[in-house]
Design a protein around this motif. Sequence first.
Motif, PDB file in Angstrom:
ATOM      1  N   MET A  74       0.825  -1.204   0.000  1.00 21.91           N
ATOM      2  CA  MET A  74       0.000   0.000   0.000  1.00 21.91           C
ATOM      3  C   MET A  74       0.866   1.264   0.000  1.00 21.91           C
ATOM      4  O   MET A  74       0.523   2.267  -0.634  1.00 21.91           O
ATOM      5  N   ASP A  75       2.001   1.220   0.690  1.00 24.25           N
ATOM      6  CA  ASP A  75       2.904   2.374   0.693  1.00 24.25           C
ATOM      7  C   ASP A  75       3.493   2.591  -0.704  1.00 24.25           C
ATOM      8  O   ASP A  75       3.629   3.739  -1.150  1.00 24.25           O
ATOM      9  N   LEU A  76       3.819   1.509  -1.390  1.00 23.01           N
ATOM     10  CA  LEU A  76       4.329   1.624  -2.764  1.00 23.01           C
ATOM     11  C   LEU A  76       3.231   2.160  -3.678  1.00 23.01           C
ATOM     12  O   LEU A  76       3.478   3.021  -4.532  1.00 23.01           O
ATOM     13  N   ARG A  77       2.039   1.658  -3.506  1.00 22.01           N
ATOM     14  CA  ARG A  77       0.900   2.100  -4.317  1.00 22.01           C
ATOM     15  C   ARG A  77       0.647   3.600  -4.114  1.00 22.01           C
ATOM     16  O   ARG A  77       0.365   4.337  -5.064  1.00 22.01           O
ATOM     17  N   TYR A 130      -2.863   2.625  -9.481  1.00 15.51           N
ATOM     18  CA  TYR A 130      -3.277   1.233  -9.623  1.00 15.51           C
ATOM     19  C   TYR A 130      -4.439   0.993  -8.669  1.00 15.51           C
ATOM     20  O   TYR A 130      -4.250   0.825  -7.463  1.00 15.51           O
ATOM     21  N   GLN A 131      -5.634   0.995  -9.215  1.00 12.19           N
ATOM     22  CA  GLN A 131      -6.830   0.874  -8.378  1.00 12.19           C
ATOM     23  C   GLN A 131      -6.949  -0.507  -7.754  1.00 12.19           C
ATOM     24  O   GLN A 131      -7.471  -0.669  -6.648  1.00 12.19           O
ATOM     25  N   LYS A 180       0.865   6.710  -6.739  1.00  9.43           N
ATOM     26  CA  LYS A 180      -0.258   7.636  -6.920  1.00  9.43           C
ATOM     27  C   LYS A 180       0.221   9.083  -6.855  1.00  9.43           C
ATOM     28  O   LYS A 180      -0.246   9.957  -7.601  1.00  9.43           O
ATOM     29  N   GLN A 181       1.189   9.339  -5.987  1.00  6.37           N
ATOM     30  CA  GLN A 181       1.752  10.686  -5.890  1.00  6.37           C
ATOM     31  C   GLN A 181       2.472  11.083  -7.176  1.00  6.37           C
ATOM     32  O   GLN A 181       2.594  12.269  -7.483  1.00  6.37           O
ATOM     33  N   LYS A 182       2.940  10.097  -7.918  1.00  6.89           N
ATOM     34  CA  LYS A 182       3.605  10.357  -9.190  1.00  6.89           C
ATOM     35  C   LYS A 182       2.625  10.390 -10.359  1.00  6.89           C
ATOM     36  O   LYS A 182       3.030  10.528 -11.511  1.00  6.89           O
TER      37      LYS A 182
END
Length: 334
Positions: free
Chosen positions: A87-90, A100-101, A94-96
Motif C-alpha cells: 500500500m505504501d508503494l501504491r 493502480y486501483q 499515486k503521488q507520481k
Amino acid sequence: MKTLFLLFTLFATLFGDKILTLATYNVENLFDLEKNGTEYEEYIPNSTSNWNQRNYKIKLENISHVIKEMDADIIALQEIENLQALMDLRFALKQKGLYYQYYSIADKKNTTVKVALLSKIPFLYSKELSVTLTNEHRNILEAKFKIENQELYIFVNHWKAKSGPESKRVVSAKALKKRVEEIGYDKNIILLGDFNSDYEEHIKFARNRKHNDTNGITGINHILGTINQQENSSKISSAKESFYNLWYDTDEENRYTHIYKDKKEALDNILISQPLLQNRDFSYIKNSITNFNRNYLLSKKGVNRWEISQGSIKKHKGEGYSDHLPIIAKFNIR
C-alpha cells in the motif's frame, strides 16, 4: 525489431485494438517500518542497520520511479514484505500520477517476503496457490481477468533461490502445473515472476552438483514444458501442454535481469500458453519482450541494487534500486 513493434502499435491503435502492457519486477526486499518478527536482521525497523523512515522513503521513491517509467497496465511484484508495504508503494505511485486501483498480495503464509500484483484493470478474483503447507515455499498468486470479453489468468511466482538445489524449485513447478491442468491449457495463461531459473536452466545447471539433485530435470524447462523451444515465436510448433518462454523472442544479449560476478542471468521470466501465440483475439505482440535496462538501473558492478554496507554491522546507504531488472511484454486484444 523495435521499428516493427512501433509500426504494429500504431496500426493497432488506429484500428481500435487494445494494447495490454504487462511487467514483472523483483523489487529486492521492500519492508515496511513495523516490526513483526519475521524481518531479515538488516530490515529490523529503526535498528543499528539504519532501516528507518529516511531510507524507507528513498527506497519507495526509487522503486516507484522505475514502475512509473514502465507504466504497465498490470505489474507482478516479488519481495514485498506485507500488505502495508504494498500500500505504501501504491501510494508513492499515486503521488507520481500512476494509480493502480486494483491490488492483491499472497499474504496467507507468514513468509518473510511475498508476491503481489498491481493493476489498472479489475480482476474477477485473486487467490493464493499453496505450494506446500510449510513456510519453506512462498505461495503463488493467481488472478483472473476479463479484458474486452477475453479471459486471462496470471500467476505470480517467486521460487526458491539458487542457494538451494533444483528439487526445491521443482516443487513449485509441479504445484503450478497441477493448477494449470485444472484450468486447461487452451486458456490464455501467463506465468511470470522470479523463477530463480534460466530460460535454459537444463543446460546451465547440468554440471552443477549443488543444483542438479534431480537427475537433470528442471522445474521451468521440463515440468512447465519450455524445453526445446525454437528461437522465434512465429515459428514455434509445440505441444499444447507446453509454455513458451518469451526470452526466446528477443536477442540473446538482452536476455538477463540479474548480474552475478559479471555473469548475466535471466532469473525472471514470462511464460505464455500456446493460445497467446496463435494470433487470435488475445495474443502476444511479437518482439515486444524486453528487460527494462535503463542506464540508471545499471552500474559498473552490474545491476544498481539497493546498497547495504557489508561490515560487521550491515547498514543501509540510502542508494540504489533492486538487484533485478524488470521485464515488460505487450499483448494485443482485438
